[in-house]
Motif scaffolding. Structure first.
Motif, PDB file in Angstrom:
ATOM      1  N   LEU A 300       0.785  -1.281   0.088  1.00 29.95           N
ATOM      2  CA  LEU A 300       0.179  -0.001   0.196  1.00 29.95           C
ATOM      3  C   LEU A 300       0.732   1.372  -0.051  1.00 29.95           C
ATOM      4  CD1 LEU A 300      -2.858  -1.069   2.601  1.00 29.95           C
ATOM      5  CD2 LEU A 300      -3.056  -1.125   0.263  1.00 29.95           C
ATOM      6  N   PRO A 301       0.298   2.324  -0.497  1.00 27.40           N
ATOM      7  CA  PRO A 301       1.262   3.661  -0.350  1.00 27.40           C
ATOM      8  C   PRO A 301       1.459   4.174   0.967  1.00 27.40           C
ATOM      9  CG  PRO A 301      -0.840   3.789  -1.856  1.00 27.40           C
ATOM     10  CD  PRO A 301      -0.730   2.553  -1.116  1.00 27.40           C
ATOM     11  N   GLN A 302       2.559   4.573   1.062  1.00 30.23           N
ATOM     12  CA  GLN A 302       3.221   4.737   2.647  1.00 30.23           C
ATOM     13  C   GLN A 302       2.682   5.959   2.988  1.00 30.23           C
ATOM     14  OE1 GLN A 302       4.955   2.264   4.198  1.00 30.23           O
ATOM     15  NE2 GLN A 302       3.980   1.154   2.346  1.00 30.23           N
ATOM     16  N   ASN A 303       2.134   6.844   2.278  1.00 33.45           N
ATOM     17  CA  ASN A 303       1.799   8.356   2.727  1.00 33.45           C
ATOM     18  C   ASN A 303       0.178   8.421   2.938  1.00 33.45           C
ATOM     19  OD1 ASN A 303       0.999   7.805   0.018  1.00 33.45           O
ATOM     20  ND2 ASN A 303       0.912  10.166  -0.473  1.00 33.45           N
ATOM     21  N   ILE A 304      -0.085   6.932   2.872  1.00 35.58           N
ATOM     22  CA  ILE A 304      -1.727   7.258   3.094  1.00 35.58           C
ATOM     23  C   ILE A 304      -2.139   6.310   4.421  1.00 35.58           C
ATOM     24  CG2 ILE A 304      -3.964   6.621   2.395  1.00 35.58           C
ATOM     25  CD1 ILE A 304      -2.988   7.461  -0.662  1.00 35.58           C
ATOM     26  N   PRO A 305      -2.773   6.622   5.488  1.00 33.55           N
ATOM     27  CA  PRO A 305      -2.786   5.798   6.601  1.00 33.55           C
ATOM     28  C   PRO A 305      -3.650   4.427   6.285  1.00 33.55           C
ATOM     29  CG  PRO A 305      -4.144   7.900   6.937  1.00 33.55           C
ATOM     30  CD  PRO A 305      -3.434   7.911   5.848  1.00 33.55           C
TER      31      PRO A 305
END
Length: 330
Positions: A300-305
């Motif tokens: 998953l994208p690391q900048n989105i919780p």
């Protein structure tokens, strides 16, 4: 039946009332053979008015309300009598309704508050009677004004659901199940795509008696921005949400790709949607062990919780509520 009970788009022909004509009259009675001008003014044409009603959640009541024609103003008469104003038409609409001109697409009104009253299409002004035009050099004016015409045209009423959080995901991602667990809403739940054909709203009970509103929206498919599937009929409702909760099932073949497709559809429809707060929830997580969770988290994208939840076992639901509440009350 579910589909027929939720109407979020109505097309109507509307016309506000014409103003009444001013009167061209001179006083005549048994005591006055050649009296001065006493023609009264015409009455105003009826307005078409929108009023917000928090008890409504659909435009269903307007489904067969195709022609909205306000009453014309009455003409003025003798003795400086002003004509009666045309009766206004008040249209009750749910909160979140937008009124547009069909030809130009221009947004004319937006109703967001209960009891909010806005004149959508003003009636024409009544004409002045000849008594208004008397001057020292023209004491018997023959002129009186006609009333102004009303406004007419094809209009649209469009409902965008008002909710704090919107649930976004592919069909059958578990959105309806989540809504049924964390709220008192009872959406239709079944194991096939597009079970939800209309937005479903629910209030999430939070700590200390607080709450926020969440909406289960019909599932996106690839091409929704071009109108495939439920297309724009679904995507317009996302514009109202302060935060978007992306629900991706644990058994998805590619979690990151699924998220990217969802974001891409939102961007194609309206790039401003990317400015909203995003949260990813991996549903059906009761089937995952810690090793699988770590593997999915790495995709998953690391900048989105992101959070792992299960509506069946209620795993992770309180942390999810805490996170959404934090976002909504920044």
């Amino acid at each position: 039946m579910e589909r027929s009970n939720f109407i979020d788009y109505i097309r109507i022909f509307a016309r506000s009332g014409h103003g009444g004509a001013g009167s061209r009259h001179f006083m005549r009675n048994k005591l006055t053979a050649m009296g001065g001008p006493d023609g009264g003014d015409g009455g105003r044409g009826g307005h078409i008015i929108l009023r917000g009603n928090a008890q409504l959640w659909t435009l269903l009541h307007l489904r067969y309300f195709k022609n909205v024609l306000a009453e014309n103003g009455e003409s003025g008469s003798k003795n400086n009598s002003t004509g009666r104003d045309g009766e206004d038409i008040i249209i009750e609409v749910p909160l979140g309704t937008i009124a547009r001109d069909e030809e130009t697409g221009e947004q004319e009104l937006e109703i967001l508050e209960d009891g909010q009253v806005e004149i959508w299409m003003p009636g024409g002004r009544g004409g002045l009677g000849n008594s208004n035009f008397a001057t020292p050099t023209n004491q018997a004016p023959e002129h009186a004004q006609p009333g102004e015409p009303g406004i007419e045209g094809w209009k649209t009423l469009e409902l965008k659901v008002l909710a704090d959080v919107g649930l976004v995901g592919f069909p059958n991602a578990g959105k309806s199940t989540l809504l049924s667990v964390i709220t008192a809403a009872k959406p239709k739940i079944a194991d096939y795509a597009f079970t939800t054909l209309t937005p479903q709203l629910g209030m999430v009970a939070y700590r200390d008696g607080r709450s926020f509103c969440i909406a289960d929206l019909p599932g996106i498919i690839e091409g929704a921005a071009e109108g495939r599937g439920l297309g724009h009929r679904f995507l317009r409702h996302i514009e109202r949400n302060a935060a978007l909760l992306f629900l991706i099932p644990a058994d998805s073949a590619d979690h990151r790709k699924e998220f990217e497709i969802l974001v891409s559809e939102l961007e194609q429809y309206n790039p401003e949607l990317l400015q909203k707060e995003f949260v990813i929830a991996i549903s059906k997580s009761d089937m995952l062990d810690d090793e699988l969770k770590e593997a999915i988290a790495a995709e998953l994208p690391q900048n989105i919780p992101h959070l792992f939840i299960s509506s069946v076992t209620q795993q992770g639901l309180m942390p999810l509520k805490d996170h959404l509440w934090k976002i909504l009350n920044k």
